[in-house]
Design an enzyme around this catalytic site. Structure first.
Site, short mmCIF file in Angstrom:
data_model
loop_
_atom_site.label_atom_id
_atom_site.label_comp_id
_atom_site.label_asym_id
_atom_site.label_seq_id
_atom_site.Cartn_x
_atom_site.Cartn_y
_atom_site.Cartn_z
N ASP A 326 -43.69 64.26 6.05
CA ASP A 326 -42.97 63.01 5.74
C ASP A 326 -43.90 61.82 5.97
OD1 ASP A 326 -40.88 61.32 5.10
OD2 ASP A 326 -40.07 61.30 7.14
N GLU A 329 -47.08 58.56 2.40
CA GLU A 329 -47.55 57.69 1.30
C GLU A 329 -48.91 57.06 1.62
OE1 GLU A 329 -44.52 57.57 2.73
OE2 GLU A 329 -43.64 58.84 1.18
N ASP A 404 -35.31 59.02 0.72
CA ASP A 404 -34.10 58.42 1.30
C ASP A 404 -33.14 57.85 0.27
OD1 ASP A 404 -35.48 59.13 3.51
OD2 ASP A 404 -36.03 57.10 4.11
C1 GLC Z 1 -37.85 59.18 6.74
C2 GLC Z 1 -37.50 60.41 5.94
C3 GLC Z 1 -36.18 60.96 6.41
C4 GLC Z 1 -36.27 61.26 7.92
C5 GLC Z 1 -36.64 60.00 8.67
C6 GLC Z 1 -36.87 60.27 10.15
O1 GLC Z 1 -36.97 58.15 6.45
O2 GLC Z 1 -37.48 60.14 4.56
O3 GLC Z 1 -35.83 62.12 5.70
O4 GLC Z 1 -35.04 61.76 8.35
O5 GLC Z 1 -37.85 59.46 8.13
O6 GLC Z 1 -37.89 61.18 10.35
#
Ligand code: GLC
Length: 694
Positions: A326, A329, A404
């Protein structure tokens, strides 16, 4: 311009400024670049040049040509008349259909005219913009902020051919482990092992299928990657082993940011190894993410990728089954929701580059490091890696989840074009957060979302901390039962879905695909983005508004059976489908046998096999691919044919079983109309004839 044929039906063109020697190496490519044979692009290109040092490519638009793909996009399927930006970002507070660039950038366009397709990939990992006949209806213009001018043209004539060629160059989706096709449950704020245990127990007690549970950032010690919080997750090994006994696998999140902390071994190793990105002045580049002040691995370096990959032994040794990359980017908090400044330096293990030139590849390199790490540490298993960010070719390394979204009806609708756009851009293994991430959902939304979600290649319910809980039982009845039934349908579809994954792995054909992929000559399909195909046999048209039970469905040429009633309609036709809760509008292509399993809770349970046939006068066929479900052992396949006469006589035949893999079941079932016929499972051909009330 250096123009060469680099593979069958693939022409590469390159223009290099300042007399630089051609360099076609790129994270988009599955294999190192080849020299190729000199070739021509006909009259496709109007101009290719550097304007003020920036590449600019102008393509002639044939009259009536329309445009699709462009990677991860929330707006509709058709891109004609739009301007697309390619620059990976973590958009503030989620995204809406009006957003253009998101977490992943794939500067790939699929052009289609009267059923004839070609594709074009503009290969630059910095910022690219494509004007698709918006500013000038007779042109498509590609502009980049830097780099060389390199692009690939993929011949058709069909979208299927284009995707085959595009994924031969950029890489194919690896075969997933079978368990990855089951139901995944996640939530940001499963705060302790005990909380996860109780979620697991609810699934089993309520008989709702579940295969994988997720640990979001809260499992870590102060959000330090590759650590466990010793109070809330005191004995990860035991905790994961217990869940495993109950048929669950666990996937953990990993972010790229490494907490700057002298007492933390991951940071010290990265710093001492010179593995982090640098400022223009040569200092460690730092910014704030979840753990506080962080340094960022330079994933452009193979040595850094190896190091990062090896760190995953922390997780795998405890029994973690897969990794969720995650914030890659990369997403940064200062200023909020920003990314690295363009002048950050990626030392690259000897090939230093500016962030501006490699930005869109950062997340993909992280996914690559993860996949390679998992493959090295567990060579006998198929790695399971999810990524939020990526570039062209990301399908080689990870599946894409689309970040998200929100628990809004609009976002349920939006997931359809989103996934179809990705599928047309080589990223077939994808899924949105079922139920929506931000904001509070409700029972009807979750039920309708699950009706769509079970047809996604990746089926995961995920929601944000502080929002209403949205496990399948969270809103009580009747929603819980609808979710259960839909997830059981998902489990029954696994043999069909697994076969589609194998087709995708071999040819690049999307699993969840737009109608135009199957019917490129039918222009009505070009904008039909609120319905989709799963493989070539199923057409799904979800309800995406509250309180509605009916919706318009377009059925292209052929005969289509309503999945729940068996009634059939001859296409092309526009129909008003009745889709009460729990019975989404699903249509099955006539005479296309669908291999289905049993309604199991998870793939650790054994399943039978039933060929489901919806017959009407005519003929058709369907395939079944099987293997052990993980690893790299033998496989087998067979094809089922159906021929149905006007008199109701249906002939079902099964080809010889080819390949070394032997399924463990003893019988195979064939459902022709209401009748179920049982035949012993063997490698021999099978023929069944019945009179069916068509
Ligand atoms: C980001 C991710 C989401 C995750 C959050 C906390 O917003 O896109 O899926 O739950 O971070 O890690």
């Amino acid at each position: 311009m250096d123009v060469r044929r680099v593979a069958d039906g693939v022409v590469r063109a390159g223009l290099f400024a300042d007399g630089r020697p051609p360099d076609y190496s790129s994270p988009a490519l599955a294999e190192p670049p080849v020299v190729g044979e000199p070739a021509s692009l006909g009259d496709l290109v109007e101009s290719a040049e550097f304007v003020d040092g920036r590449p600019r490519l102008v393509i002639r638009r044939a009259e009536g040509e329309r445009y699709f793909a462009c990677g991860e996009r929330t707006a509709g399927l058709e891109k004609t008349g739009s301007h697309q930006v390619f620059w990976n970002i973590d958009p503030p507070m989620g995204h809406t259909a009006s957003f253009n660039n998101l977490y992943t950038s794939i500067p790939f366009v699929l052009a289609l005219r009267a059923g004839r397709a070609y594709g074009l990939l503009y290969d630059y990992t910095g910022r690219v913009e494509i004007d698709l006949a918006r500013d000038d209806p007779s042109r498509v213009v590609f502009e980049a902020t830097g780099g060389d001018l390199v692009f690939y043209v993929f011949e058709g004539p069909t979208p299927r051919d284009v995707l085959d060629r595009y994924t031969a160059l950029t890489g194919r989706t690896p075969m997933p482990p079978l368990w990855a096709l089951g139901n995944h449950q996640s939530r940001w704020s499963y705060m302790s092992a005990d909380e996860v245990r109780s979620v697991a127990a609810e699934f089993r007690a309520r008989r709702i299928p579940c295969e994988v549970l997720y640990l979001d950032i809260d499992y870590m010690q102060g959000y330090r990657v590759f650590t466990w919080d010793s109070e809330r997750f005191p004995d990860p090994e035991r905790f994961l082993a217990e869940l495993r006994e109950d048929g669950f696998r666990v996937v953990t999140i990993i972010d790229p940011g490494v907490r700057v902390d002298e007492s933390y071994s991951v940071y010290r190793e990265g710093r001492d190894g010179g593995f982090f990105c640098l400022t223009h002045e040569g200092e460690e580049y730092r910014n704030v993410v979840w753990p506080g002040l962080c340094a960022f691995p330079d994933f452009s370096s193979a040595a850094v990728r190896d190091w990062w990959g090896s760190l995953h032994s922390w997780l795998l040794d405890a029994g973690v089954a897969g990794v969720w990359c995650d914030m890659n980017e990369p997403a940064l908090f200062v200023p909020l929701q920003s990314t690295m400044p363009p002048d950050v330096v990626h030392p690259g293990g000897g090939r230093a580059r500016m962030h501006a030139d490699v930005h869109n590849a950062y997340g993909q390199w992280m996914a690559q490091a993860t996949r390679e790490g998992l493959a090295t540490l567990r060579p006998e298993r198929r790695p399971f890696v999810i990524s939020r960010a990526g570039y062209a070719g990301m399908q080689r390394h990870a599946l894409q989840w689309t970040g998200d979204n929100s628990s809004w009806w609009e976002h349920l609708w939006m997931s359809m074009p989103q996934l179809q756009n990705l599928g047309l851009s080589g990223v077939a293994w994808a899924g949105v957060d079922n139920g929506g991430f931000f904001d509070d959902g409700n029972g009807e939304l979750l039920a309708r979302w699950t009706e769509l979600g079970v047809f996604q290649p990746f089926c995961r319910n995920h929601s944000a901390m502080g929002t209403a809980r949205q496990e399948p039982w969270a809103f009580g009845e009747p929603w819980e039962s609808i979710c259960r039934e839909m997830l059981l349908l998902r489990m029954r579809l696994l043999p069909y879905l697994y076969t589609l994954f194998e087709e995708c792995h071999r040819t690049g054909a999307p699993i969840l695909r737009p109608l135009l992929f199957e019917f490129p000559e039918d222009e009505t399909t070009y904008t039909a983005d609120d319905q989709f195909m799963v493989g070539s046999a199923l057409l799904v048209a979800p309800i995406t508004r509250p309180g509605l039970e009916h919706r318009h469905v377009y059925l292209p040429e052929g005969t289509w059976h309503h999945f729940w009633t068996g009634d059939f309609v001859s296409g092309p036709a526009h129909v008003l489908a009745h889709a009460p809760l729990g019975q989404p509008a699903i249509y099955v292509r006539s005479n296309t046998p669908i291999p289905m399993g049993d309604p199991i809770q998870h793939t650790g349970e054994s399943s039978g096999l039933t060929w489901r046939v919806f017959a009407s006068p005519g003929s058709g066929s369907g395939d079944l691919y099987e293997d052990a479900g993980d690893g790299y052992g033998p496989s087998c396949r067979r094809t089922a044919h159906v021929e149905s006469g006007d008199d109701g006589r249906v002939r079902f035949s099964l080809s010889i079983r080819e390949g070394e893999f032997v399924p463990s079941r003893h019988i195979t079932r064939v459902q022709l109309g209401p009748e179920v016929v049982e035949v012993p499972e063997s490698a021999e051909p099978v023929v069944i004839e019945r009179l069916v009330d068509l």
